[in-house]
Design a protein around this motif. Structure first.
Motif, PDB file in Angstrom:
ATOM      1  N   VAL A   2      40.277  26.449  41.964  1.00  0.00           N
ATOM      2  CA  VAL A   2      39.192  25.958  41.114  1.00  0.00           C
ATOM      3  C   VAL A   2      39.005  26.885  39.921  1.00  0.00           C
ATOM      4  CG1 VAL A   2      36.711  25.521  41.033  1.00  0.00           C
ATOM      5  CG2 VAL A   2      38.032  24.744  42.987  1.00  0.00           C
ATOM      6  N   GLY A   3      39.101  28.194  40.144  1.00  0.00           N
ATOM      7  CA  GLY A   3      38.978  29.147  39.040  1.00  0.00           C
ATOM      8  C   GLY A   3      40.071  28.980  38.010  1.00  0.00           C
ATOM      9  N   VAL A   4      41.301  28.738  38.455  1.00  0.00           N
ATOM     10  CA  VAL A   4      42.409  28.523  37.525  1.00  0.00           C
ATOM     11  C   VAL A   4      42.170  27.261  36.703  1.00  0.00           C
ATOM     12  CG1 VAL A   4      44.878  27.997  37.366  1.00  0.00           C
ATOM     13  CG2 VAL A   4      44.098  29.752  38.937  1.00  0.00           C
ATOM     14  N   ILE A   5      41.760  26.184  37.361  1.00  0.00           N
ATOM     15  CA  ILE A   5      41.522  24.926  36.647  1.00  0.00           C
ATOM     16  C   ILE A   5      40.377  25.066  35.661  1.00  0.00           C
ATOM     17  CG2 ILE A   5      40.769  22.529  36.947  1.00  0.00           C
ATOM     18  CD1 ILE A   5      42.326  22.558  39.626  1.00  0.00           C
ATOM     19  N   LEU A   6      39.281  25.693  36.091  1.00  0.00           N
ATOM     20  CA  LEU A   6      38.131  25.848  35.197  1.00  0.00           C
ATOM     21  C   LEU A   6      38.460  26.754  34.008  1.00  0.00           C
ATOM     22  CD1 LEU A   6      35.165  26.182  37.711  1.00  0.00           C
ATOM     23  CD2 LEU A   6      35.734  24.230  36.260  1.00  0.00           C
ATOM     24  N   SER A   7      39.163  27.840  34.249  1.00  0.00           N
ATOM     25  CA  SER A   7      39.468  28.746  33.145  1.00  0.00           C
ATOM     26  C   SER A   7      40.478  28.137  32.182  1.00  0.00           C
ATOM     27  CB  SER A   7      39.975  30.084  33.679  1.00  0.00           C
ATOM     28  OG  SER A   7      41.200  29.912  34.358  1.00  0.00           O
ATOM     29  N   THR A   8      41.273  27.187  32.668  1.00  0.00           N
ATOM     30  CA  THR A   8      42.213  26.506  31.777  1.00  0.00           C
ATOM     31  C   THR A   8      41.518  25.448  30.935  1.00  0.00           C
ATOM     32  OG1 THR A   8      43.958  26.843  33.422  1.00  0.00           O
ATOM     33  CG2 THR A   8      44.385  25.203  31.736  1.00  0.00           C
ATOM     34  N   THR A   9      40.547  24.761  31.508  1.00  0.00           N
ATOM     35  CA  THR A   9      39.910  23.641  30.816  1.00  0.00           C
ATOM     36  C   THR A   9      38.654  24.009  30.043  1.00  0.00           C
ATOM     37  OG1 THR A   9      38.699  23.067  32.817  1.00  0.00           O
ATOM     38  CG2 THR A   9      40.812  21.963  32.459  1.00  0.00           C
ATOM     39  N   MET A  10      38.062  25.169  30.304  1.00  0.00           N
ATOM     40  CA  MET A  10      36.814  25.547  29.641  1.00  0.00           C
ATOM     41  C   MET A  10      37.010  26.760  28.744  1.00  0.00           C
ATOM     42  SD  MET A  10      34.000  25.345  32.639  1.00  0.00           S
ATOM     43  CE  MET A  10      32.906  23.963  32.601  1.00  0.00           C
ATOM     44  N   THR A  93      37.594  40.017  38.655  1.00  0.00           N
ATOM     45  CA  THR A  93      36.572  40.593  37.778  1.00  0.00           C
ATOM     46  C   THR A  93      37.088  41.850  37.092  1.00  0.00           C
ATOM     47  OG1 THR A  93      34.876  39.743  39.255  1.00  0.00           O
ATOM     48  CG2 THR A  93      34.215  41.476  37.742  1.00  0.00           C
ATOM     49  N   TYR A  94      37.779  42.700  37.830  1.00  0.00           N
ATOM     50  CA  TYR A  94      38.317  43.940  37.265  1.00  0.00           C
ATOM     51  C   TYR A  94      39.336  43.636  36.168  1.00  0.00           C
ATOM     52  CZ  TYR A  94      40.714  48.430  37.007  1.00  0.00           C
ATOM     53  OH  TYR A  94      41.270  49.595  36.568  1.00  0.00           O
ATOM     54  N   ALA A  95      40.207  42.669  36.424  1.00  0.00           N
ATOM     55  CA  ALA A  95      41.231  42.331  35.430  1.00  0.00           C
ATOM     56  C   ALA A  95      40.594  41.784  34.159  1.00  0.00           C
ATOM     57  CB  ALA A  95      42.210  41.309  36.013  1.00  0.00           C
ATOM     58  N   GLN A  96      39.561  40.983  34.290  1.00  0.00           N
ATOM     59  CA  GLN A  96      38.913  40.401  33.111  1.00  0.00           C
ATOM     60  C   GLN A  96      38.110  41.444  32.336  1.00  0.00           C
ATOM     61  OE1 GLN A  96      36.543  37.158  34.522  1.00  0.00           O
ATOM     62  NE2 GLN A  96      38.301  35.847  34.890  1.00  0.00           N
ATOM     63  N   ASN A  97      37.295  42.226  33.041  1.00  0.00           N
ATOM     64  CA  ASN A  97      36.366  43.128  32.355  1.00  0.00           C
ATOM     65  C   ASN A  97      36.997  44.447  31.929  1.00  0.00           C
ATOM     66  OD1 ASN A  97      34.425  41.205  32.778  1.00  0.00           O
ATOM     67  ND2 ASN A  97      33.575  42.195  34.576  1.00  0.00           N
ATOM     68  N   THR A  98      37.859  45.023  32.747  1.00  0.00           N
ATOM     69  CA  THR A  98      38.407  46.343  32.454  1.00  0.00           C
ATOM     70  C   THR A  98      39.760  46.258  31.764  1.00  0.00           C
ATOM     71  OG1 THR A  98      37.252  47.190  34.387  1.00  0.00           O
ATOM     72  CG2 THR A  98      38.979  48.572  33.462  1.00  0.00           C
ATOM     73  N   LEU A  99      40.635  45.402  32.279  1.00  0.00           N
ATOM     74  CA  LEU A  99      41.982  45.296  31.711  1.00  0.00           C
ATOM     75  C   LEU A  99      42.079  44.268  30.594  1.00  0.00           C
ATOM     76  CD1 LEU A  99      44.005  45.382  35.058  1.00  0.00           C
ATOM     77  CD2 LEU A  99      43.438  47.293  33.543  1.00  0.00           C
ATOM     78  N   HIS A 100      41.012  43.494  30.399  1.00  0.00           N
ATOM     79  CA  HIS A 100      40.948  42.464  29.349  1.00  0.00           C
ATOM     80  C   HIS A 100      42.087  41.454  29.467  1.00  0.00           C
ATOM     81  CE1 HIS A 100      37.728  44.828  27.749  1.00  0.00           C
ATOM     82  NE2 HIS A 100      38.517  45.893  27.688  1.00  0.00           N
ATOM     83  N   VAL A 101      42.361  41.048  30.706  1.00  0.00           N
ATOM     84  CA  VAL A 101      43.367  40.018  30.990  1.00  0.00           C
ATOM     85  C   VAL A 101      42.687  38.665  30.830  1.00  0.00           C
ATOM     86  CG1 VAL A 101      44.794  39.058  32.850  1.00  0.00           C
ATOM     87  CG2 VAL A 101      44.633  41.520  32.545  1.00  0.00           C
ATOM     88  N   PRO A 102      43.374  37.673  30.298  1.00  0.00           N
ATOM     89  CA  PRO A 102      42.763  36.335  30.197  1.00  0.00           C
ATOM     90  C   PRO A 102      42.348  35.818  31.581  1.00  0.00           C
ATOM     91  CG  PRO A 102      44.823  36.419  28.978  1.00  0.00           C
ATOM     92  CD  PRO A 102      44.710  37.707  29.724  1.00  0.00           C
ATOM     93  N   SER A 103      41.242  35.079  31.609  1.00  0.00           N
ATOM     94  CA  SER A 103      40.711  34.627  32.894  1.00  0.00           C
ATOM     95  C   SER A 103      41.678  33.715  33.631  1.00  0.00           C
ATOM     96  CB  SER A 103      39.368  33.928  32.695  1.00  0.00           C
ATOM     97  OG  SER A 103      39.504  32.843  31.804  1.00  0.00           O
ATOM     98  N   THR A 104      42.467  32.925  32.921  1.00  0.00           N
ATOM     99  CA  THR A 104      43.436  32.048  33.576  1.00  0.00           C
ATOM    100  C   THR A 104      44.453  32.864  34.374  1.00  0.00           C
ATOM    101  OG1 THR A 104      43.192  30.474  31.774  1.00  0.00           O
ATOM    102  CG2 THR A 104      45.100  30.199  33.196  1.00  0.00           C
ATOM    103  N   LEU A 105      44.961  33.930  33.782  1.00  0.00           N
ATOM    104  CA  LEU A 105      45.924  34.780  34.472  1.00  0.00           C
ATOM    105  C   LEU A 105      45.275  35.506  35.649  1.00  0.00           C
ATOM    106  CD1 LEU A 105      48.739  35.990  34.703  1.00  0.00           C
ATOM    107  CD2 LEU A 105      48.035  37.735  33.046  1.00  0.00           C
ATOM    108  N   ALA A 106      44.048  35.987  35.464  1.00  0.00           N
ATOM    109  CA  ALA A 106      43.354  36.694  36.544  1.00  0.00           C
ATOM    110  C   ALA A 106      43.119  35.768  37.737  1.00  0.00           C
ATOM    111  CB  ALA A 106      42.024  37.248  36.036  1.00  0.00           C
TER     112      ALA A 106
END
Length: 132
Positions: A2-10, A93-106
């Motif tokens: 669900v997180g992958v789908i939401l981060s891809t579509t939103m 959360t760590y990948a998004q906030n600290t490593l600045h990875v796109p949410s889709t990849l995280a």
């Protein structure tokens, strides 16, 4: 998933403001099915005969002492599953906030790690069936 789908579509702003609530709504929709399924499953533990004399019954502690190895193994399995779940869920959360990875990849990395845990649980159950 669900997180992958939401981060891809939103857009990230939409995901942060209200998109995360979609996963909770999906869980709320699944709740009645889970309650129905639990209520209709047969009980797996046989009930003790009412005619068993009290002197034949053993206490919980004496039964536990005979199975300390299995209890310790079960606690280690439970602890490893809990620790790996917390680590993999926080990694998003760590990948998004600290490593600045796109949410889709995280979310995709979290999906893959959870899939590996699922396969590991299936293989572990299969091995336990074969060995035990």
């Amino acid at each position: 998933l669900v997180g992958v789908i939401l981060s891809t579509t939103m857009a990230p702003e939409m995901l942060d403001s209200y998109g995360w609530r979609v996963a909770f709504l999906i869980g709320a929709v699944c709740l009645p099915f889970g309650l129905w399924m639990r209520r209709t499953l047969p009980e797996t533990i046989p009930h003790a005969d009412a005619g068993v004399a009290a002197k034949e019954r053993t206490g919980h502690l004496s039964q536990a002492r005979r199975h300390l190895g299995i209890i310790a193994l079960a606690l280690m399995i439970l602890a490893s599953g809990t620790i790996s779940t917390y680590v993999t869920q926080y990694m998003t959360t760590y990948a998004q906030n600290t490593l600045h990875v796109p949410s889709t990849l995280a979310f995709a990395v979290s999906l893959v790690s959870n899939g590996i845990q699922f396969v590991g649980a299936l293989v572990g159950g299969w091995l336990a069936d074969r060995l035990g």
